[in-house]
Scaffold this motif. Structure first.
Motif, short mmCIF file in Angstrom:
data_model
loop_
_atom_site.label_atom_id
_atom_site.label_comp_id
_atom_site.label_asym_id
_atom_site.label_seq_id
_atom_site.Cartn_x
_atom_site.Cartn_y
_atom_site.Cartn_z
N TYR A 1 11.13 -12.39 -60.18
CA TYR A 1 9.80 -12.45 -59.60
C TYR A 1 9.55 -11.35 -58.57
O TYR A 1 10.48 -10.79 -57.99
CB TYR A 1 9.58 -13.82 -58.95
CG TYR A 1 9.68 -14.96 -59.94
CD1 TYR A 1 8.62 -15.29 -60.77
CD2 TYR A 1 10.87 -15.68 -60.05
CE1 TYR A 1 8.73 -16.31 -61.70
CE2 TYR A 1 10.99 -16.71 -60.98
CZ TYR A 1 9.91 -17.01 -61.81
OH TYR A 1 10.03 -18.01 -62.73
N ALA A 2 8.26 -11.10 -58.35
CA ALA A 2 7.81 -10.21 -57.28
C ALA A 2 6.88 -11.02 -56.38
O ALA A 2 6.08 -11.83 -56.88
CB ALA A 2 7.08 -9.00 -57.86
N LYS B 1 -5.74 -11.89 -63.38
CA LYS B 1 -5.47 -12.68 -64.58
C LYS B 1 -6.35 -12.25 -65.75
O LYS B 1 -6.06 -12.57 -66.91
CB LYS B 1 -5.65 -14.18 -64.29
CG LYS B 1 -4.39 -14.84 -63.75
CD LYS B 1 -4.56 -16.33 -63.62
CE LYS B 1 -3.23 -17.02 -63.34
NZ LYS B 1 -2.29 -16.92 -64.47
N ARG B 2 -7.42 -11.51 -65.47
CA ARG B 2 -8.28 -11.04 -66.56
C ARG B 2 -7.52 -10.10 -67.49
O ARG B 2 -7.70 -10.14 -68.71
CB ARG B 2 -9.51 -10.31 -65.98
CG ARG B 2 -10.42 -11.17 -65.11
CD ARG B 2 -11.54 -10.35 -64.50
NE ARG B 2 -11.02 -9.25 -63.68
CZ ARG B 2 -11.77 -8.25 -63.20
NH1 ARG B 2 -13.07 -8.20 -63.47
NH2 ARG B 2 -11.24 -7.31 -62.45
N ILE C 1 1.09 -15.35 -61.42
CA ILE C 1 1.51 -16.74 -61.59
C ILE C 1 0.80 -17.70 -60.64
O ILE C 1 0.18 -18.68 -61.08
CB ILE C 1 3.04 -16.86 -61.41
CG1 ILE C 1 3.74 -16.00 -62.47
CG2 ILE C 1 3.49 -18.32 -61.49
CD1 ILE C 1 5.24 -15.85 -62.26
N ALA C 2 0.89 -17.46 -59.33
CA ALA C 2 0.35 -18.44 -58.38
C ALA C 2 0.27 -17.85 -56.98
O ALA C 2 0.89 -16.82 -56.69
CB ALA C 2 1.24 -19.69 -58.35
N MET D 1 4.38 -13.17 -58.69
CA MET D 1 4.16 -12.48 -59.96
C MET D 1 5.46 -12.38 -60.74
O MET D 1 6.55 -12.42 -60.17
CB MET D 1 3.64 -11.05 -59.70
CG MET D 1 2.31 -10.98 -58.98
SD MET D 1 1.85 -9.27 -58.59
CE MET D 1 2.96 -8.91 -57.22
N LYS D 2 5.33 -12.23 -62.04
CA LYS D 2 6.48 -11.92 -62.88
C LYS D 2 6.93 -10.50 -62.55
O LYS D 2 6.13 -9.58 -62.41
CB LYS D 2 6.09 -12.01 -64.35
CG LYS D 2 7.19 -11.63 -65.32
CD LYS D 2 6.66 -11.69 -66.76
CE LYS D 2 7.71 -11.19 -67.74
NZ LYS D 2 7.18 -11.18 -69.14
N ARG D 3 8.23 -10.31 -62.41
CA ARG D 3 8.76 -8.98 -62.11
C ARG D 3 8.73 -8.11 -63.36
O ARG D 3 9.20 -8.52 -64.43
CB ARG D 3 10.19 -9.09 -61.58
CG ARG D 3 10.80 -7.78 -61.13
CD ARG D 3 12.12 -8.05 -60.44
NE ARG D 3 12.77 -6.84 -60.01
CZ ARG D 3 13.91 -6.82 -59.29
NH1 ARG D 3 14.49 -7.97 -58.95
NH2 ARG D 3 14.45 -5.67 -58.91
N LEU D 4 8.17 -6.93 -63.24
CA LEU D 4 8.05 -6.01 -64.37
C LEU D 4 9.18 -4.98 -64.35
O LEU D 4 9.75 -4.69 -63.29
CB LEU D 4 6.69 -5.31 -64.33
CG LEU D 4 5.47 -6.23 -64.47
CD1 LEU D 4 4.18 -5.47 -64.19
CD2 LEU D 4 5.41 -6.87 -65.84
N ASP D 5 9.46 -4.42 -65.51
CA ASP D 5 10.53 -3.43 -65.66
C ASP D 5 10.00 -2.05 -65.24
O ASP D 5 9.18 -1.45 -65.94
CB ASP D 5 10.99 -3.41 -67.11
CG ASP D 5 12.12 -2.43 -67.36
OD1 ASP D 5 12.54 -1.73 -66.42
OD2 ASP D 5 12.59 -2.35 -68.52
#
Length: 337
Positions: free
Chosen positions: A37-38, A70-71, A78-79, A107-111
Motif C-alpha cells: 500500500y501507499a 476513482k473515475r 481504496i479508502a 492506495m494500492k502500491r504501484l510498480d
C-alpha cells in the motif's frame, strides 16, 4: 501532522508490515510506501492555490481526492482513514482510544518500474501502450461532465505572463538567451489571445471544457496492460475544469520533452480518431497554444526549484529540463499561424 509524526507513523507501518516503510515528500504531501500500500497525507499548509490548513479541510479534500481519482483508477484508490494518536504512538484506522490528528488516503502500491516517464527514459514505451492510453482517455473525456461556467480566458494571459516575473532566475541559471526567449513568447501570447478570444469562448459554449484530470503528464501514468492514470487535481477545481485539448496537450508536450514526437503524434491521432474529431486549422493552433502554455508552467516549476537546490549535479539536470521546456514553449508559439 509534522515530520516527527510522520516518522512515528512510519515506525507503526514498519512494525505492522514487518518491513521498512519508505517516505517520500512533495511540496504539498507526504507519501509513505509500506508493503502493498501507499499512504498519502496532506501537509497542513496554505498557498496561493490550495488550503490544507485545518483538519476539516484536509479530511474533505482527501475524500474528494478519493472520489475524483476513482473515475480513472478505481482499483488503486481504496479508502480514507483517520490517523490517530494514542499515547506516544500514531496509528491508522478507527479506534475508541486516542485523538484523530489527520486523515490518510490509502492506495494500492504501484510498480515504479512501470511509470511512464521512467519507461520513456529507458526507451521502453510501445505503440500499443500509447494506443491504450489514448483509448482509455477518450472514453473518460467523452463521459466527463461539461462545465457550464467555463473558464476565464484572461487567466491564460496571467498564467503565461507569470513567467516574466522569473526573468531574473532565467538569466542567472540559463543565460540571456532564455531571458529574451521568455520576453518574446510573452508578447506572442498576448497576440494569440487577442486573435483567438472568440474561438476559445466558443469551445466553452460547445461543451469542450469539462471536469477531467488536470495533471496529465507521464509521471502520473503507469503502463500496465490497462494503463493506470492517477493523481488528478482535487485541491483547486479550476486546474481540473479545462479544455479537453489542454488536457491532451500536456501529455503530448511531456512526451515531446522526452524527444518522442513520434509517440506524441501517434497518441494525438488515436485520440482524435476515438473522439471522432477532425480539427480545423484554428483548433490545431489552439492545441499548439495549450502545449506552449503547459511548457511555460513546467518551466516555472523548474525555475522555482533551482533556488532550493544545493547539489550541483541535480541543479544541472534541472537547468537542462528548464531549457527544454522553454525551447518547446517558443517552438509551439512560433508554430501558430
Amino acid at each position: 501532522m509534522n515530520e516527527a509524526d510522520i516518522s512515528k507513523l512510519c515506525d507503526y507501518l514498519s512494525r505492522r508490515e514487518q518491513q521498512i516503510a519508505e517516505v517520500f515528500e512533495t511540496h504539498i504531501s507526504w507519501v509513505i510506501l509500506s508493503g502493498s500500500y501507499a499512504y498519502k497525507i496532506k501537509k497542513p499548509i496554505v498557498t496561493t492555490f490550495l488550503n490544507f490548513k485545518t483538519l476539516a479541510s484536509r479530511k474533505s479534500l482527501t475524500e474528494k481526492e478519493l472520489r475524483l481519482n476513482k473515475r480513472l483508477a478505481p482499483d488503486v484508490y481504496i479508502a480514507v482513514k483517520p490517523v490517530i494518536k494514542i499515547g506516544r504512538d500514531i496509528v491508522i484506522g478507527a479506534s475508541k482510544e486516542g485523538k484523530v490528528i489527520d486523515y490518510v488516503l490509502v492506495m494500492k502500491r504501484l510498480d515504479n518500474a512501470k511509470r511512464m516517464d521512467r519507461r520513456l527514459a529507458e526507451n521502453k514505451v510501445s505503440k500499443a501502450d500509447i494506443i491504450r492510453i489514448a483509448r482509455k482517455l477518450s472514453i473518460f473525456h467523452s463521459e466527463a461532465r461539461p462545465v457550464k461556467k467555463g473558464i476565464d480566458i484572461n487567466s491564460y494571459v496571467q498564467t503565461f505572463d507569470d513567467l516574466g516575473a522569473m526573468a531574473g532566475e532565467a538569466e542567472k541559471y540559463l543565460g540571456k538567451k532564455y531571458e529574451k526567449l521568455i520576453a518574446e513568447s510573452i508578447r506572442e501570447n498576448h497576440r494569440f489571445i487577442n486573435s483567438y478570444q472568440s474561438e476559445l469562448q466558443l469551445r466553452i459554449k460547445n461543451g469542450f471544457v469539462k471536469d477531467v484530470h488536470g495533471d496529465l503528464h507521464t509521471a502520473n501514468i503507469f503502463l500496465y496492460k490497462d494503463p493506470v492514470i492517477y493523481d488528478c487535481i482535487e485541491f483547486n477545481d479550476s486546474f481540473r475544469r479545462i479544455d479537453l485539448l489542454s488536457e491532451v496537450a500536456f501529455l503530448c508536450m511531456d512526451m515531446e520533452r522526452w524527444e518522442r514526437v513520434d509517440l506524441s503524434e501517434l497518441f494525438f491521432r488515436e485520440y482524435l480518431k476515438c473522439m471522432g474529431w477532425k480539427l480545423s486549422s484554428e483548433e490545431l493552433n489552439i492545441f499548439n497554444y495549450y502545449k506552449s502554455l503547459r511548457a511555460n508552467i513546467r518551466a516555472k516549476v523548474c525555475l522555482t526549484r533551482m533556488n532550493q537546490i544545493s547539489d550541483k549535479e541535480i541543479l544541472k539536470r534541472e537547468v537542462r529540463s528548464c531549457k527544454k521546456y522553454l525551447e518547446l514553449m517558443k517552438k509551439y508559439m512560433s508554430g501558430i499561424k
